[in-house]
Write a protein that holds these residues in place. Structure first.
Motif, PDB file in Angstrom:
ATOM      1  N   ALA A   1       0.923  -1.344   0.056  1.00 51.52           N
ATOM      2  CA  ALA A   1       0.224   0.072   0.020  1.00 51.52           C
ATOM      3  C   ALA A   1       0.909   1.247   0.013  1.00 51.52           C
ATOM      4  N   VAL A   2       1.819   1.292   0.578  1.00 53.15           N
ATOM      5  CA  VAL A   2       2.675   2.401   0.741  1.00 53.15           C
ATOM      6  C   VAL A   2       3.723   2.586  -0.420  1.00 53.15           C
ATOM      7  N   ILE A   3       4.071   1.602  -1.036  1.00 51.46           N
ATOM      8  CA  ILE A   3       4.799   1.706  -2.190  1.00 51.46           C
ATOM      9  C   ILE A   3       4.015   1.971  -3.458  1.00 51.46           C
ATOM     10  N   LEU A   4       2.751   1.187  -3.526  1.00 49.09           N
ATOM     11  CA  LEU A   4       1.905   1.676  -4.469  1.00 49.09           C
ATOM     12  C   LEU A   4       1.381   3.170  -4.587  1.00 49.09           C
TER      13      LEU A   4
ATOM     14  N   CYS B   1      -6.995   1.782  -5.380  1.00 51.71           N
ATOM     15  CA  CYS B   1      -6.899   2.792  -4.473  1.00 51.71           C
ATOM     16  C   CYS B   1      -5.527   3.342  -3.788  1.00 51.71           C
ATOM     17  N   MET B   2      -4.463   2.408  -3.755  1.00 54.64           N
ATOM     18  CA  MET B   2      -3.267   2.924  -3.237  1.00 54.64           C
ATOM     19  C   MET B   2      -2.617   3.658  -4.314  1.00 54.64           C
ATOM     20  N   ARG B   3      -2.740   3.453  -5.450  1.00 52.83           N
ATOM     21  CA  ARG B   3      -2.120   4.174  -6.709  1.00 52.83           C
ATOM     22  C   ARG B   3      -2.750   5.619  -6.677  1.00 52.83           C
ATOM     23  N   PHE B   4      -4.055   5.440  -6.592  1.00 51.65           N
ATOM     24  CA  PHE B   4      -4.750   6.894  -6.781  1.00 51.65           C
ATOM     25  C   PHE B   4      -4.651   7.913  -5.554  1.00 51.65           C
ATOM     26  N   ILE B   5      -4.619   7.251  -4.373  1.00 51.17           N
ATOM     27  CA  ILE B   5      -4.230   8.165  -3.259  1.00 51.17           C
ATOM     28  C   ILE B   5      -2.991   8.906  -3.534  1.00 51.17           C
TER      29      ILE B   5
ATOM     30  N   LEU C   1      -7.507  12.227   2.382  1.00 46.57           N
ATOM     31  CA  LEU C   1      -6.427  11.352   2.077  1.00 46.57           C
ATOM     32  C   LEU C   1      -6.093  10.462   3.434  1.00 46.57           C
ATOM     33  N   HIS C   2      -6.071  11.248   4.624  1.00 45.32           N
ATOM     34  CA  HIS C   2      -5.808  10.464   5.928  1.00 45.32           C
ATOM     35  C   HIS C   2      -6.682   9.306   5.884  1.00 45.32           C
ATOM     36  N   ALA C   3      -8.179   9.487   5.740  1.00 44.73           N
ATOM     37  CA  ALA C   3      -9.101   8.418   5.776  1.00 44.73           C
ATOM     38  C   ALA C   3      -9.131   7.390   4.667  1.00 44.73           C
ATOM     39  N   CYS C   4      -8.430   7.774   3.485  1.00 41.96           N
ATOM     40  CA  CYS C   4      -8.196   6.766   2.451  1.00 41.96           C
ATOM     41  C   CYS C   4      -7.051   5.917   2.789  1.00 41.96           C
ATOM     42  N   ARG C   5      -6.289   6.568   3.177  1.00 46.75           N
ATOM     43  CA  ARG C   5      -5.172   5.626   3.949  1.00 46.75           C
ATOM     44  C   ARG C   5      -5.465   4.540   4.857  1.00 46.75           C
ATOM     45  N   LEU C   6      -6.197   5.179   5.848  1.00 47.01           N
ATOM     46  CA  LEU C   6      -6.500   4.093   6.935  1.00 47.01           C
ATOM     47  C   LEU C   6      -7.547   3.078   6.480  1.00 47.01           C
ATOM     48  N   MET C   7      -8.311   3.162   5.382  1.00 43.25           N
ATOM     49  CA  MET C   7      -9.423   2.324   5.020  1.00 43.25           C
ATOM     50  C   MET C   7      -8.616   1.225   4.193  1.00 43.25           C
ATOM     51  N   THR C   8      -7.730   1.951   3.240  1.00 45.18           N
ATOM     52  CA  THR C   8      -6.961   0.873   2.507  1.00 45.18           C
ATOM     53  C   THR C   8      -5.951   0.127   3.123  1.00 45.18           C
TER      54      THR C   8
ATOM     55  N   SER D   1     -13.836  -4.079   0.791  1.00 48.87           N
ATOM     56  CA  SER D   1     -13.279  -3.938  -0.510  1.00 48.87           C
ATOM     57  C   SER D   1     -14.247  -2.661  -1.222  1.00 48.87           C
ATOM     58  N   ALA D   2     -15.612  -3.048  -1.187  1.00 53.62           N
ATOM     59  CA  ALA D   2     -16.780  -2.293  -1.510  1.00 53.62           C
ATOM     60  C   ALA D   2     -16.920  -1.075  -1.053  1.00 53.62           C
ATOM     61  N   MET D   3     -16.479  -0.766   0.334  1.00 53.49           N
ATOM     62  CA  MET D   3     -16.569   0.357   1.250  1.00 53.49           C
ATOM     63  C   MET D   3     -15.324   1.191   0.920  1.00 53.49           C
ATOM     64  N   THR D   4     -14.164   0.525   0.946  1.00 57.64           N
ATOM     65  CA  THR D   4     -12.985   1.476   0.387  1.00 57.64           C
ATOM     66  C   THR D   4     -13.184   1.938  -1.071  1.00 57.64           C
ATOM     67  N   LYS D   5     -13.532   1.218  -1.994  1.00 52.87           N
ATOM     68  CA  LYS D   5     -13.347   1.593  -3.212  1.00 52.87           C
ATOM     69  C   LYS D   5     -14.319   2.700  -3.396  1.00 52.87           C
ATOM     70  N   VAL D   6     -15.502   2.702  -2.726  1.00 51.44           N
ATOM     71  CA  VAL D   6     -16.438   3.851  -2.788  1.00 51.44           C
ATOM     72  C   VAL D   6     -16.057   5.049  -2.042  1.00 51.44           C
ATOM     73  N   PHE D   7     -15.514   5.038  -1.162  1.00 55.22           N
ATOM     74  CA  PHE D   7     -14.880   6.031  -0.366  1.00 55.22           C
ATOM     75  C   PHE D   7     -13.940   6.727  -1.010  1.00 55.22           C
ATOM     76  N   VAL D   8     -12.692   5.831  -1.410  1.00 52.92           N
ATOM     77  CA  VAL D   8     -11.511   6.511  -1.819  1.00 52.92           C
ATOM     78  C   VAL D   8     -11.864   7.005  -3.356  1.00 52.92           C
ATOM     79  N   SER D   9     -12.697   6.310  -4.113  1.00 51.63           N
ATOM     80  CA  SER D   9     -12.741   6.913  -5.440  1.00 51.63           C
ATOM     81  C   SER D   9     -13.459   8.120  -5.482  1.00 51.63           C
TER      82      SER D   9
END
Length: 392
Positions: free
Chosen positions: A79-82, A255-259, A300-307, A324-332
């Motif tokens: 997650a960090v590297i992507l 999600c990782m890449r787009f963050i 961005l902080h919330a995105c990282r924590l969910m991911t 994965s569904a919740m994370t994808k919706v929120f992060v996108s």
């Protein structure tokens, strides 16, 4: 990453993160150019160049096991590297961790025969060839509802004949092969089809809002496309199951890449408002600008924590169907908000191509549709919650 140990990241992650950031800043970002945005051929050339550099730097294929020449990172480290790689449009391509090849390689590792791995996987890992995943179809075929799959594969002596139309197939232009989802009498099944097959026709590269998409978004026609029995990937009739297993980690990887991409947009905007004066003060001193910057960092902080939570569950071998569904919706939606704010506070400059911000915004907007539209995920989540009584 001073809090790495809190989240179970490895002891070596900080060094790897620093090396990835340096690689992206030194090799990837300087090679971004407007000429590459929609030029599939030039983008392939740059990707080959950068992959050799990433291999030499020891940063190649973080998603793959070490037995396949990858870095063997956990999902949490990945997650960090992507995110670092994702700061550049070219970063994920450089480390060969971009869709559709990334999930295709996982499909081949999990379900491919030894012959399929030797023929397709090894070349894909080296970056010698590219692939695509052909599932989405024009109406009335499969889109958000995969059960509407119209492409069919009928049996023949020693093999199959595939007929159907696919579109918005990312990576299709110039791909050496496609993993094709087709309906059979036994159920949906995945097939590996060589692009040189006489029944395989790439009709066009569909113009799209986003850029730097390696292989574009193709429309493919399968007409009496004959393949042998050894073209079946995995078991006959399990195509939908394989597609779902593929999509859940693919969404999280997106999600990782787009963050990373959204974070870069806000960094550019931050630098701008710290130097731009208007009405006698810097823009950074205006409370409305400050609010947008703060809201973006909260997002961005919330995105990282969910991911990271979804990544930790994958590392533990747990199902992430719900997460994965919740994370994808929120992060996108959150990364799109961040990029939109960045463009807004930069004014006309944010609308231009003098900086990457406008292109980042255009790239992030489709994520609310790709890998399942937000509306579909919300409906699925609600049905699961209401039916199963999951805690809110």
């Amino acid at each position: 990453m001073k809090s790495a140990n809190i989240f179970g990241h490895s002891e070596t992650l900080m060094d790897l993160q620093a090396r990835m950031r340096d690689f992206v800043d030194r090799e990837a970002i300087p090679r971004e150019h407007p000429d590459l945005v929609h030029d599939v051929e030039k983008l392939d050339q740059i990707a080959h160049l950068l992959r050799e550099k990433a291999k030499a730097a020891g940063l190649y294929a973080p998603q793959l096991p070490t037995t396949y020449g990858g870095l063997g990172l956990s999902w949490r480290d990945r997650a960090v590297i992507l995110e670092e790689a994702g700061r550049s449009f070219l970063g994920p391509l450089a480390i060969n961790c971009a869709p559709p090849d990334q999930p295709n390689m996982i499909n081949l590792i999990q379900h491919g025969t030894n012959d399929q791995k030797k023929r397709y996987l090894e070349s894909s890992i080296r970056g010698d060839i590219r692939s695509c995943f052909a599932m989405t179809e024009p109406a009335p075929g499969a889109g958000s509802d995969p059960s509407m799959l119209k492409t069919r594969a009928r049996r023949k002596q020693g093999g199959w004949v595939i007929d159907g139309r696919k579109w918005f197939i990312s990576g299709a232009v110039g791909a050496a092969f496609a993993i094709v989802l087709a309906q059979t009498d036994e159920g949906a099944t995945m097939f590996i089809v060589d692009a040189e097959n006489p029944g395989y026709h790439v009709l066009r590269n569909i113009p799209s809002i986003d850029g730097y998409q390696i292989g574009g978004h193709g429309e493919i026609d399968f007409v009496n496309c004959e393949v042998n029995d050894d073209a079946v990937l995995g078991e006959i009739g399990k195509g939908f199951t394989y597609a779902q297993v593929r999509l859940e980690p693919a969404r999280i990887s997106h999600c990782m890449r787009f963050i990373g991409r959204a974070s870069r947009a806000m960094s550019i905007a931050r630098d701008y408002v710290n130097t731009r004066y208007s009405f006698g003060s810097r823009l950074s001193e205006l409370q409305q600008v400050q609010a947008m910057v703060a809201d973006s960092h909260i997002d961005l902080h919330a995105c990282r924590l969910m991911t990271w939570h979804a990544a930790a569950k994958m590392d533990a071998g747990e199902s992430i169907k719900h997460e994965s569904a919740m994370t994808k919706v929120f992060v996108s939606e959150a990364v799109c908000r961040v990029a939109d704010r960045a463009a807004q506070i930069m004014g006309a400059l944010g609308m231009s191509e003098d900086t990457p911000v406008s292109l980042i915004l255009r790239e992030l907007r489709p994520f609310r549709i790709y890998d399942g539209a937000s509306e579909l995920h919300r409906a699925t989540l609600a049905r699961r919650i209401l039916k199963g009584g999951l805690r809110a």
